[in-house]
Design a protein around this motif. Structure first.
Motif, mmCIF file in Angstrom:
data_model
loop_
_atom_site.group_PDB
_atom_site.id
_atom_site.type_symbol
_atom_site.label_atom_id
_atom_site.label_comp_id
_atom_site.label_asym_id
_atom_site.label_seq_id
_atom_site.Cartn_x
_atom_site.Cartn_y
_atom_site.Cartn_z
ATOM 1 N N LEU A 165 0.808 -1.229 0.000
ATOM 2 C CA LEU A 165 0.000 0.000 0.000
ATOM 3 C C LEU A 165 0.838 1.275 0.000
ATOM 4 N N HIS A 166 2.168 1.135 0.108
ATOM 5 C CA HIS A 166 3.031 2.323 0.157
ATOM 6 C C HIS A 166 3.075 2.991 -1.223
ATOM 7 N N ASP A 167 2.701 4.273 -1.275
ATOM 8 C CA ASP A 167 2.704 4.898 -2.609
ATOM 9 C C ASP A 167 3.399 6.255 -2.667
ATOM 10 N N SER A 181 7.056 -0.498 -7.971
ATOM 11 C CA SER A 181 7.588 -0.050 -6.691
ATOM 12 C C SER A 181 7.175 -1.038 -5.607
HETATM 13 CO CO1 B1M Z 1 5.063 1.069 6.110
HETATM 14 N N1 B1M Z 1 6.676 0.004 6.293
HETATM 15 N N2 B1M Z 1 3.975 -0.523 6.526
HETATM 16 N N3 B1M Z 1 3.547 2.259 6.025
HETATM 17 N N4 B1M Z 1 6.296 2.471 6.082
HETATM 18 C C1 B1M Z 1 7.951 0.672 6.004
HETATM 19 C C2 B1M Z 1 8.323 0.506 4.542
HETATM 20 C C3 B1M Z 1 8.932 -0.076 6.983
HETATM 21 C C4 B1M Z 1 10.405 -0.058 6.525
HETATM 22 C C5 B1M Z 1 8.766 0.506 8.413
HETATM 23 C C6 B1M Z 1 9.600 -0.229 9.440
HETATM 24 O O1 B1M Z 1 9.215 -1.267 9.924
HETATM 25 N N5 B1M Z 1 10.756 0.298 9.776
HETATM 26 C C7 B1M Z 1 8.310 -1.510 7.016
HETATM 27 C C8 B1M Z 1 8.836 -2.515 6.004
HETATM 28 C C9 B1M Z 1 9.786 -3.518 6.655
HETATM 29 C C10 B1M Z 1 10.288 -4.505 5.669
HETATM 30 O O2 B1M Z 1 9.605 -5.059 4.910
HETATM 31 N N6 B1M Z 1 11.567 -4.747 5.741
HETATM 32 C C11 B1M Z 1 6.843 -1.184 6.859
HETATM 33 C C12 B1M Z 1 5.782 -2.044 7.265
HETATM 34 C C13 B1M Z 1 6.201 -3.334 7.954
HETATM 35 C C14 B1M Z 1 4.430 -1.728 7.075
HETATM 36 C C15 B1M Z 1 3.204 -2.558 7.470
HETATM 37 C C16 B1M Z 1 3.328 -4.066 7.253
HETATM 38 C C17 B1M Z 1 2.921 -2.193 8.934
HETATM 39 C C18 B1M Z 1 1.805 -2.989 9.562
HETATM 40 O O3 B1M Z 1 0.676 -2.828 9.208
HETATM 41 N N7 B1M Z 1 2.208 -3.885 10.456
HETATM 42 C C19 B1M Z 1 2.092 -1.945 6.595
HETATM 43 C C20 B1M Z 1 2.029 -2.638 5.247
HETATM 44 C C21 B1M Z 1 0.825 -2.232 4.486
HETATM 45 C C22 B1M Z 1 0.910 -2.813 3.102
HETATM 46 O O4 B1M Z 1 1.628 -2.275 2.277
HETATM 47 N N8 B1M Z 1 0.189 -3.872 2.855
HETATM 48 C C23 B1M Z 1 2.613 -0.557 6.424
HETATM 49 C C24 B1M Z 1 1.782 0.551 6.223
HETATM 50 C C25 B1M Z 1 2.231 1.853 6.091
HETATM 51 C C26 B1M Z 1 1.302 3.068 6.006
HETATM 52 C C27 B1M Z 1 0.020 2.800 5.237
HETATM 53 C C28 B1M Z 1 0.964 3.487 7.421
HETATM 54 C C29 B1M Z 1 2.247 4.161 5.378
HETATM 55 C C30 B1M Z 1 2.170 4.244 3.838
HETATM 56 C C31 B1M Z 1 1.359 5.443 3.369
HETATM 57 C C32 B1M Z 1 1.493 5.604 1.883
HETATM 58 O O5 B1M Z 1 2.488 5.277 1.247
HETATM 59 N N9 B1M Z 1 0.432 6.161 1.329
HETATM 60 C C33 B1M Z 1 3.622 3.594 5.739
HETATM 61 C C34 B1M Z 1 4.808 4.370 5.728
HETATM 62 C C35 B1M Z 1 4.652 5.853 5.464
HETATM 63 C C36 B1M Z 1 6.087 3.796 5.920
HETATM 64 C C37 B1M Z 1 7.455 4.511 6.068
HETATM 65 C C38 B1M Z 1 7.449 5.187 7.427
HETATM 66 C C39 B1M Z 1 7.799 5.552 5.030
HETATM 67 C C40 B1M Z 1 7.735 5.076 3.572
HETATM 68 C C41 B1M Z 1 7.855 6.279 2.657
HETATM 69 O O6 B1M Z 1 6.862 6.772 2.157
HETATM 70 N N10 B1M Z 1 9.070 6.805 2.502
HETATM 71 C C42 B1M Z 1 8.472 3.291 5.984
HETATM 72 C C43 B1M Z 1 9.644 3.440 6.916
HETATM 73 C C44 B1M Z 1 10.729 4.280 6.324
HETATM 74 O O7 B1M Z 1 11.004 4.197 5.150
HETATM 75 N N11 B1M Z 1 11.346 5.063 7.161
HETATM 76 C C45 B1M Z 1 7.594 2.110 6.145
HETATM 77 C C46 B1M Z 1 9.315 8.029 1.714
HETATM 78 C C47 B1M Z 1 9.416 7.681 0.227
HETATM 79 C C48 B1M Z 1 9.637 8.932 -0.599
HETATM 80 O O8 B1M Z 1 10.528 6.846 0.081
HETATM 81 O O9 B1M Z 1 9.071 4.951 -0.659
HETATM 82 O O10 B1M Z 1 11.554 4.578 -0.234
HETATM 83 P P1 B1M Z 1 10.434 5.466 -0.690
HETATM 84 O O11 B1M Z 1 10.721 5.856 -2.203
HETATM 85 C C49 B1M Z 1 11.974 6.332 -2.651
HETATM 86 C C50 B1M Z 1 12.896 5.230 -3.164
HETATM 87 O O12 B1M Z 1 12.697 3.987 -2.532
HETATM 88 C C51 B1M Z 1 12.647 5.205 -4.641
HETATM 89 O O13 B1M Z 1 12.370 6.566 -4.953
HETATM 90 C C52 B1M Z 1 11.642 7.163 -3.886
HETATM 91 C C53 B1M Z 1 12.019 8.630 -3.802
HETATM 92 O O14 B1M Z 1 13.390 8.846 -3.820
HETATM 93 N N12 B1M Z 1 11.572 4.426 -5.227
HETATM 94 C C54 B1M Z 1 11.645 4.070 -6.545
HETATM 95 C C55 B1M Z 1 10.392 4.010 -4.742
HETATM 96 N N13 B1M Z 1 9.693 3.386 -5.672
HETATM 97 C C56 B1M Z 1 10.431 3.412 -6.803
HETATM 98 C C57 B1M Z 1 10.163 2.924 -8.083
HETATM 99 C C58 B1M Z 1 11.142 3.110 -9.069
HETATM 100 C C59 B1M Z 1 12.348 3.745 -8.779
HETATM 101 C C60 B1M Z 1 12.611 4.247 -7.526
HETATM 102 O O15 B1M Z 1 10.983 2.698 -10.328
HETATM 103 C C61 B1M Z 1 9.695 2.308 -10.761
#
Ligand code: B1M
Length: 209
Positions: A99-101, A143
């Motif tokens: 669900l992360h977007d 992603s």
């Molecule tokens: Co979630 N979550 N989350 N979460 N969440 C993480 C990812 C996590 C690392 C937190 C943690 O435990 N420390 C962890 C994953 C652990 C793992 O697998 N190793 C986690 C978890 C476990 C979960 C749940 C399972 C929690 C639960 O319910 N028990 C659950 C899963 C839900 C599901 O997906 N089915 C969940 C839910 C959520 C929220 C809904 C609350 C929310 C998402 C809201 C949303 O996205 N609309 C959320 C959030 C916000 C996070 C954290 C805090 C932040 C993610 C984020 O948005 N980062 C995250 C912890 C963290 O990262 N500190 C975490 C900012 C974003 C700009 O960065 O997405 O990395 P990112 O994207 C970057 C690069 O990765 C890259 O470019 C982007 C910009 O530079 N990139 C690409 C991304 N996609 C790309 C595609 C490309 C190229 C580059 O080409 C196509």
């Protein structure tokens, strides 16, 4: 008309100044595609450069992306009327079960800022949906943010192969747990660690760089 103020306002993430400068340029009769190319795209290239060099962090990049969206909203109908062709079409989605977007959206905004047309499939996208869109786009971007949903990238690529549509598209993958090695292992064409480098990677994949 000089577009320097518009570029500066986007780089600074100043939404109201971007809105005003865009309107000023439109009212002055500046070609909308010039506003897009010399205003927005150049500004987002600079934002990407600052991010990669560690001068900008995520908040600055998000602010610039938001500002750019304000301008694009004004330009879109004018560009559509002019029939300005996008560089290429990219379908983007977060894979099945994920669900992360936020990151995916940022990648989309940066690509849009670079002149690509984005088909945003959203989050938790079923493989069948990627298969359906494949013949209509040049690139598919997947992603994934968790280790448990990452395998859906592999099964999505498999589904594209099984449906016979894999050869017609380039596939780029990204997201915090994704690595170049993982991308290679699952047969993706490209990987990027962030939104800014995703633009460059997509341009390379379709032969623009
Ligand atoms: Co979630 N979550 N989350 N979460 N969440 C993480 C990812 C996590 C690392 C937190 C943690 O435990 N420390 C962890 C994953 C652990 C793992 O697998 N190793 C986690 C978890 C476990 C979960 C749940 C399972 C929690 C639960 O319910 N028990 C659950 C899963 C839900 C599901 O997906 N089915 C969940 C839910 C959520 C929220 C809904 C609350 C929310 C998402 C809201 C949303 O996205 N609309 C959320 C959030 C916000 C996070 C954290 C805090 C932040 C993610 C984020 O948005 N980062 C995250 C912890 C963290 O990262 N500190 C975490 C900012 C974003 C700009 O960065 O997405 O990395 P990112 O994207 C970057 C690069 O990765 C890259 O470019 C982007 C910009 O530079 N990139 C690409 C991304 N996609 C790309 C595609 C490309 C190229 C580059 O080409 C196509």
């Amino acid at each position: 008309m000089e577009l320097e103020h518009l570029r500066d306002a986007v780089i600074e993430g100043n939404v109201s100044a971007v809105s005003e400068e865009t309107q000023r340029a439109i009212d002055a009769g500046v070609d909308p595609s010039k506003i897009l190319n010399n205003g927005l795209i150049e500004a987002m290239e600079e934002v990407g450069r600052r991010y990669e060099e560690g001068e900008y962090f995520l908040p600055e990049m998000l602010a610039a992306a938001q500002a750019m969206k304000t301008s694009l909203a004004k330009l879109r109908p004018l560009l559509a009327a002019q029939d300005v062709k996008p560089v290429a079409r990219v379908a983007l989605g977060t894979v099945e079960g994920d669900l992360h977007d936020i990151g995916k959206n940022l990648v989309g905004i940066m690509l849009e800022g670079a002149g690509f047309e984005i088909v945003d499939l959203g989050a938790d996208v079923a493989r069948a949906e990627f298969v359906r869109i494949a013949p209509e786009v040049d690139v598919i971007g997947l992603s994934a943010l968790t280790t448990t949903t990452m395998p859906a990238m592999a099964t999505t690529i498999q589904a594209l192969e099984e449906a016979g549509v894999r050869d017609g598209v380039k596939v780029i993958v990204g997201g915090a747990p994704v690595t170049q090695k993982y991308a290679d292992d699952i047969g993706a064409d490209g990987y990027s660690p962030d939104a800014s480098r995703a633009v460059r990677k997509v341009r390379t994949l379709i032969g623009l760089e």
